[in-house]
Design a protein around this motif. Sequence first.
Motif, PDB file in Angstrom:
ATOM      1  N   CYS A  21       0.831  -1.206   0.000  1.00 48.37           N
ATOM      2  CA  CYS A  21       0.000   0.000   0.000  1.00 48.37           C
ATOM      3  C   CYS A  21       0.864   1.253   0.000  1.00 48.37           C
ATOM      4  O   CYS A  21       0.629   2.194  -0.756  1.00 48.37           O
ATOM      5  CB  CYS A  21      -0.924   0.009   1.219  1.00 48.37           C
ATOM      6  N   VAL A  22       1.847   1.272   0.883  1.00 49.74           N
ATOM      7  CA  VAL A  22       2.715   2.430   1.007  1.00 49.74           C
ATOM      8  C   VAL A  22       3.579   2.595  -0.241  1.00 49.74           C
ATOM      9  O   VAL A  22       3.756   3.674  -0.767  1.00 49.74           O
ATOM     10  CB  VAL A  22       3.593   2.299   2.266  1.00 49.74           C
ATOM     11  N   PHE A  23       4.110   1.463  -0.728  1.00 51.98           N
ATOM     12  CA  PHE A  23       4.980   1.506  -1.903  1.00 51.98           C
ATOM     13  C   PHE A  23       4.233   2.041  -3.116  1.00 51.98           C
ATOM     14  O   PHE A  23       4.781   2.785  -3.925  1.00 51.98           O
ATOM     15  CB  PHE A  23       5.495   0.097  -2.184  1.00 51.98           C
ATOM     16  N   ASP A 159      -5.457   8.782   0.618  1.00 49.52           N
ATOM     17  CA  ASP A 159      -6.637   8.309   1.338  1.00 49.52           C
ATOM     18  C   ASP A 159      -7.019   6.899   0.899  1.00 49.52           C
ATOM     19  O   ASP A 159      -7.524   6.105   1.701  1.00 49.52           O
ATOM     20  CB  ASP A 159      -7.811   9.264   1.104  1.00 49.52           C
ATOM     21  N   THR A 160      -6.786   6.583  -0.388  1.00 45.89           N
ATOM     22  CA  THR A 160      -7.055   5.229  -0.859  1.00 45.89           C
ATOM     23  C   THR A 160      -6.113   4.231  -0.183  1.00 45.89           C
ATOM     24  O   THR A 160      -6.535   3.167   0.294  1.00 45.89           O
ATOM     25  CB  THR A 160      -6.887   5.149  -2.389  1.00 45.89           C
ATOM     26  N   ALA A 161      -4.827   4.573  -0.144  1.00 48.19           N
ATOM     27  CA  ALA A 161      -3.860   3.689   0.502  1.00 48.19           C
ATOM     28  C   ALA A 161      -4.149   3.539   1.994  1.00 48.19           C
ATOM     29  O   ALA A 161      -4.048   2.436   2.553  1.00 48.19           O
ATOM     30  CB  ALA A 161      -2.450   4.231   0.277  1.00 48.19           C
ATOM     31  N   THR A 162      -4.520   4.642   2.646  1.00 44.59           N
ATOM     32  CA  THR A 162      -4.852   4.581   4.069  1.00 44.59           C
ATOM     33  C   THR A 162      -6.059   3.698   4.312  1.00 44.59           C
ATOM     34  O   THR A 162      -6.103   2.898   5.269  1.00 44.59           O
ATOM     35  CB  THR A 162      -5.110   5.998   4.608  1.00 44.59           C
ATOM     36  N   LEU A 163      -7.073   3.833   3.453  1.00 47.11           N
ATOM     37  CA  LEU A 163      -8.270   2.995   3.588  1.00 47.11           C
ATOM     38  C   LEU A 163      -7.925   1.520   3.426  1.00 47.11           C
ATOM     39  O   LEU A 163      -8.427   0.665   4.173  1.00 47.11           O
ATOM     40  CB  LEU A 163      -9.312   3.425   2.563  1.00 47.11           C
ATOM     41  N   GLU A 164      -7.053   1.208   2.464  1.00 47.86           N
ATOM     42  CA  GLU A 164      -6.638  -0.183   2.287  1.00 47.86           C
ATOM     43  C   GLU A 164      -5.938  -0.714   3.534  1.00 47.86           C
ATOM     44  O   GLU A 164      -6.156  -1.857   3.953  1.00 47.86           O
ATOM     45  CB  GLU A 164      -5.716  -0.293   1.074  1.00 47.86           C
ATOM     46  N   SER A 209     -14.647   3.373   8.624  1.00 42.82           N
ATOM     47  CA  SER A 209     -15.747   4.265   8.234  1.00 42.82           C
ATOM     48  C   SER A 209     -15.263   5.703   8.072  1.00 42.82           C
ATOM     49  O   SER A 209     -15.639   6.399   7.115  1.00 42.82           O
ATOM     50  CB  SER A 209     -16.860   4.205   9.280  1.00 42.82           C
ATOM     51  N   ALA A 210     -14.419   6.149   8.999  1.00 42.46           N
ATOM     52  CA  ALA A 210     -13.878   7.507   8.896  1.00 42.46           C
ATOM     53  C   ALA A 210     -12.986   7.650   7.660  1.00 42.46           C
ATOM     54  O   ALA A 210     -13.020   8.677   6.970  1.00 42.46           O
ATOM     55  CB  ALA A 210     -13.086   7.851  10.156  1.00 42.46           C
ATOM     56  N   ALA A 211     -12.190   6.602   7.352  1.00 40.22           N
ATOM     57  CA  ALA A 211     -11.325   6.654   6.172  1.00 40.22           C
ATOM     58  C   ALA A 211     -12.143   6.682   4.888  1.00 40.22           C
ATOM     59  O   ALA A 211     -11.786   7.365   3.918  1.00 40.22           O
ATOM     60  CB  ALA A 211     -10.373   5.462   6.178  1.00 40.22           C
ATOM     61  N   GLU A 212     -13.251   5.949   4.862  1.00 35.80           N
ATOM     62  CA  GLU A 212     -14.128   5.983   3.681  1.00 35.80           C
ATOM     63  C   GLU A 212     -14.730   7.363   3.486  1.00 35.80           C
ATOM     64  O   GLU A 212     -14.803   7.866   2.359  1.00 35.80           O
ATOM     65  CB  GLU A 212     -15.226   4.930   3.833  1.00 35.80           C
ATOM     66  N   ALA A 213     -15.159   7.987   4.574  1.00 33.65           N
ATOM     67  CA  ALA A 213     -15.720   9.332   4.473  1.00 33.65           C
ATOM     68  C   ALA A 213     -14.669  10.334   3.981  1.00 33.65           C
ATOM     69  O   ALA A 213     -14.952  11.215   3.154  1.00 33.65           O
ATOM     70  CB  ALA A 213     -16.271   9.773   5.831  1.00 33.65           C
ATOM     71  N   GLN A 214     -13.444  10.209   4.486  1.00 38.85           N
ATOM     72  CA  GLN A 214     -12.369  11.097   4.053  1.00 38.85           C
ATOM     73  C   GLN A 214     -12.064  10.906   2.572  1.00 38.85           C
ATOM     74  O   GLN A 214     -11.834  11.878   1.842  1.00 38.85           O
ATOM     75  CB  GLN A 214     -11.115  10.832   4.884  1.00 38.85           C
ATOM     76  N   VAL A 410       0.576   4.554   8.185  1.00 40.68           N
ATOM     77  CA  VAL A 410      -0.252   5.712   7.827  1.00 40.68           C
ATOM     78  C   VAL A 410       0.591   6.981   7.809  1.00 40.68           C
ATOM     79  O   VAL A 410       0.457   7.832   6.923  1.00 40.68           O
ATOM     80  CB  VAL A 410      -1.434   5.847   8.802  1.00 40.68           C
ATOM     81  N   ALA A 411       1.476   7.113   8.785  1.00 41.43           N
ATOM     82  CA  ALA A 411       2.362   8.286   8.822  1.00 41.43           C
ATOM     83  C   ALA A 411       3.283   8.317   7.608  1.00 41.43           C
ATOM     84  O   ALA A 411       3.574   9.394   7.062  1.00 41.43           O
ATOM     85  CB  ALA A 411       3.186   8.277  10.115  1.00 41.43           C
ATOM     86  N   LEU A 412       3.742   7.143   7.162  1.00 40.81           N
ATOM     87  CA  LEU A 412       4.599   7.104   5.968  1.00 40.81           C
ATOM     88  C   LEU A 412       3.818   7.517   4.731  1.00 40.81           C
ATOM     89  O   LEU A 412       4.333   8.259   3.881  1.00 40.81           O
ATOM     90  CB  LEU A 412       5.165   5.693   5.794  1.00 40.81           C
ATOM     91  N   ILE A 413       2.587   7.073   4.608  1.00 36.80           N
ATOM     92  CA  ILE A 413       1.755   7.483   3.479  1.00 36.80           C
ATOM     93  C   ILE A 413       1.572   8.996   3.486  1.00 36.80           C
ATOM     94  O   ILE A 413       1.698   9.676   2.458  1.00 36.80           O
ATOM     95  CB  ILE A 413       0.387   6.780   3.539  1.00 36.80           C
ATOM     96  N   THR A 414       1.273   9.545   4.654  1.00 36.63           N
ATOM     97  CA  THR A 414       1.098  10.999   4.764  1.00 36.63           C
ATOM     98  C   THR A 414       2.373  11.737   4.402  1.00 36.63           C
ATOM     99  O   THR A 414       2.343  12.759   3.700  1.00 36.63           O
ATOM    100  CB  THR A 414       0.665  11.363   6.194  1.00 36.63           C
ATOM    101  N   ALA A 415       3.516  11.231   4.864  1.00 35.04           N
ATOM    102  CA  ALA A 415       4.793  11.878   4.561  1.00 35.04           C
ATOM    103  C   ALA A 415       5.100  11.816   3.070  1.00 35.04           C
ATOM    104  O   ALA A 415       5.581  12.788   2.482  1.00 35.04           O
ATOM    105  CB  ALA A 415       5.909  11.218   5.360  1.00 35.04           C
ATOM    106  N   GLN A 416       4.823  10.674   2.437  1.00 31.96           N
ATOM    107  CA  GLN A 416       5.041  10.555   0.997  1.00 31.96           C
ATOM    108  C   GLN A 416       4.125  11.497   0.224  1.00 31.96           C
ATOM    109  O   GLN A 416       4.535  12.124  -0.758  1.00 31.96           O
ATOM    110  CB  GLN A 416       4.804   9.106   0.561  1.00 31.96           C
TER     111      GLN A 416
END
Length: 467
Positions: A21-23, A159-164, A209-214, A410-416
């Motif tokens: 996901c992150v990659f 947000d897609t990667a975070t949801l996954e 649910s929160a990730a889907e809304a985001q 999740v933090a790595l996804i946000t940083a990327q």
Amino acid sequence: MPVYRLRMVSTGRISARGRLCVFALLCGAALPASAETLDSALIRAYAANPQLNASRAGLRATDENVAIAQAGYRPRVAVDADLGVQKFDGVLSGTRINQTTLPGGAGITVNQTLFNGFQTDNATRQAESTVYSQREGLRTTEMTVLYSAVQAYMAVLSDTATLELRRNNVEVLEEQLRQTRERFRIGEVTRTDVAQAEARLAGARSDVSAAEAQLRASIGLYRQFVGVEPRQLAPGRPLDRYVPGSLDGAIEIGLKEHPSILSALHQVDAAEAQVKVLEGQLYPTVALQGQVNQRYDQQLAGSNGVSATILGRLTVPIYEGGQTYAQIRQAKELVGQSRIQVEQSRDQIRAAIVSAWGQLESAKARVIASQAQVQANEVALNGVREEAYVGQRTTLDVLNAQQELLNARVALITAQRDRVIFSYGVVQAIGRLTIRYTELKVAAYSPKTHYDQVKDLWYGLRTPDGR
């Protein structure tokens, strides 16, 4: 509303799947040729974004101010005609007259200003400076729209990667709960362990649910700025090749090239021209008027005649109650205000560049730190699981280790995501996030084309595009 996901390969293990996901956020999995890229999204936004198109239309309207100002160089021509009925019953030169006539006629009048204190010259310069200023404003709008499109694009990706990740976490916790209940059944753990696993699973489902809304919110913003729904987005990459090599270099470029500063400088020129326009009202005005009239039945029935007149008129203003002087003083103060606003714009741009540069450097550091954190948490989770199997760790220890790994991913996804966005942010801050500099493969809108089409038009109601 559908949820758009990055393509993932299910391996059944949180470490492998989460790592993918992150990659995929920056490097990506294999995507079909029809996948939307960041460049293609920016091209769509450039061509169809309503905010940008509205700014272009506003600039085209401003172009007409030059033609309006240049009308002062040209003659004004008017044709007039009149027709009436006149009844006369009386004595004229001792003769009794009783007649009805139809007095009327037609004429043409031409007025040409020869000198008006250079008001037309200065009004034209003022209109031109306003056009140049708004062109720079259009560049600012272009950069804002493109940067918003970048943010929306990367938000959908992250947000897609975070949801996954969060959905995968639910699957792992469901398996964890199943195993904990089985161990409770055979007496290896207590009811407390089961309750802890149940609570953690409920929280993970809430996070999904929160990730889907985001993600839905990010999709809405993507549609707003790009104009289409996101489908199979390709990885986003930083715009490092356009980022200056140093902060000082970035500031130097920004202070020279940023459209906000250039727009403010053109506003100073327009304000100075307005002073000269008002000062021109104190000068004499010289005009020439030519008139030709054909009149019928002016005195007697059947009479007619042609008259032609050429008049030169000189008007010298003496005193107008002080209004013009007050307007000139007011305009001079506005010039001073415009110059101060130039310095204000420079300060704002300098601060924006420093902020964007700091955000980019922070994002780079956070990517490196988050990668190390993910790797360490993966090792820690594997160790905690092994220790839990031999009774040295509790169920809560395993759950906490899993949560820490999830948070790190999740933090790595946000940083990327921030790494990509802030690279574009630096380019925007220095004034170069435009089609011209980023070399996107799209026909660039040229405001000069419309300007050249209308600035010298003497007549016509249709706009160059046919409206």
